[in-house]
Design an enzyme around this catalytic site. Sequence first.
Site, PDB file in Angstrom:
ATOM      1  CE  LYS A  53      42.755  33.002  44.356  1.00 13.45           C
ATOM      2  NZ  LYS A  53      44.003  33.720  44.098  1.00 13.45           N
ATOM      3  CD  GLN A  97      45.361  37.047  43.678  1.00  7.13           C
ATOM      4  OE1 GLN A  97      44.842  36.320  44.517  1.00  7.13           O
ATOM      5  NE2 GLN A  97      45.480  36.684  42.417  1.00  7.13           N
ATOM      6  CG  ASP A 120      48.773  30.240  45.882  1.00  3.48           C
ATOM      7  OD1 ASP A 120      47.833  29.567  45.434  1.00  3.48           O
ATOM      8  OD2 ASP A 120      48.856  31.474  45.771  1.00  3.48           O
TER       9      ASP A 120
END
Length: 286
Positions: A53, A97, A120
């Site tokens: 990322k 994460q 997300d």
Amino acid sequence: MAQLMDGKAISEAVRKRIRQEIEALQEEQGITPGLAVVLVGEDSASEVYVKNKEKACEEVGISFELFRLSASITQQELEETICSLNEREDIDGILLQLPLPGKLDSDRVVSLIRPDKDVDAFHPENIGHIMRGDFFFLPCTPAGIMQMLRESGINPTGKRCVMVGRSDIVGKPMAMLLLHADATVTICHSKTENLAQICREADILVSAVGKAGFITSDMVCPGAVVIDVGMNRNAEGKLCGDVDFESVEPIASYITPVPGGVGPMTVAMLLQNTLVAAKRHGGITV
Ligand code: NDP
């Protein structure tokens, strides 16, 4: 022989477009999108995902900041970190994460991320928007798959789609996007009876189970489109998907490889969401 759906090539085109948009945003509005990633503990798979990322952000001009926290952090300290990131004007997107180590409550932490920074799209408010079909943040993996279908000229409208897996991050939102595209969708899971038979009815079969070699050729209708979300390690430690590629590829019409299929598209959609967040924060209509 199936046609390969090249997620690497498609995602590169998406990234190029995002880079150009960010360059224009910087020149014309002085806006640089910012993404904060919160990584707790030392999970080796998470380390790799975060590195990917970071690299992708650098390539397109998104400012990337990693918050590396000890596995011994308390729930309250983690929540305070999220709340402080919510306040920062230079950060447009926040990504926690997953999975979190130990007893940390990820649902609670995700629900504290400001919905307009939830790149997300895991916050309950954004999940509600995905259900209704009026979302502005794309659920990254499902949206990446929809983009691959579009690029390959595959229209799910009216098609029989089977989603194997019902997780909140892949299975459920993927089924919703296919439904919004007017497909007829069946969701399967570990309690589904006659799984192979249901899978064989699919024009488009999507697997997000997390087991190497799970989808075998007897579960696939000749000519079906097969999308492999799985990211597993085989007995030799090599990255592979859920689909037994060797036996399924000869009978499918289209198939995604692993690696180089869905994975790169997921990262591209995260970049897209961060750009959307920055534009919205800058008062630009998206
Ligand atoms: P989860 O473990 O959350 O979900 C797995 C799903 O598979 C569950 O719904 C489970 O059913 C179902 N399942 C398990 N065993 C069977 C079975 N025997 N028959 C039918 N269904 C079964 O996984 P995720 O959705 O988070 O991820 C799935 C895979 O996709 C993983 O390999 C992950 O690494 C990968 N992934 C890849 C991404 C990418 O960008 N390429 C992004 C996200 C994930 P039940 O609900 O009944 O337990």
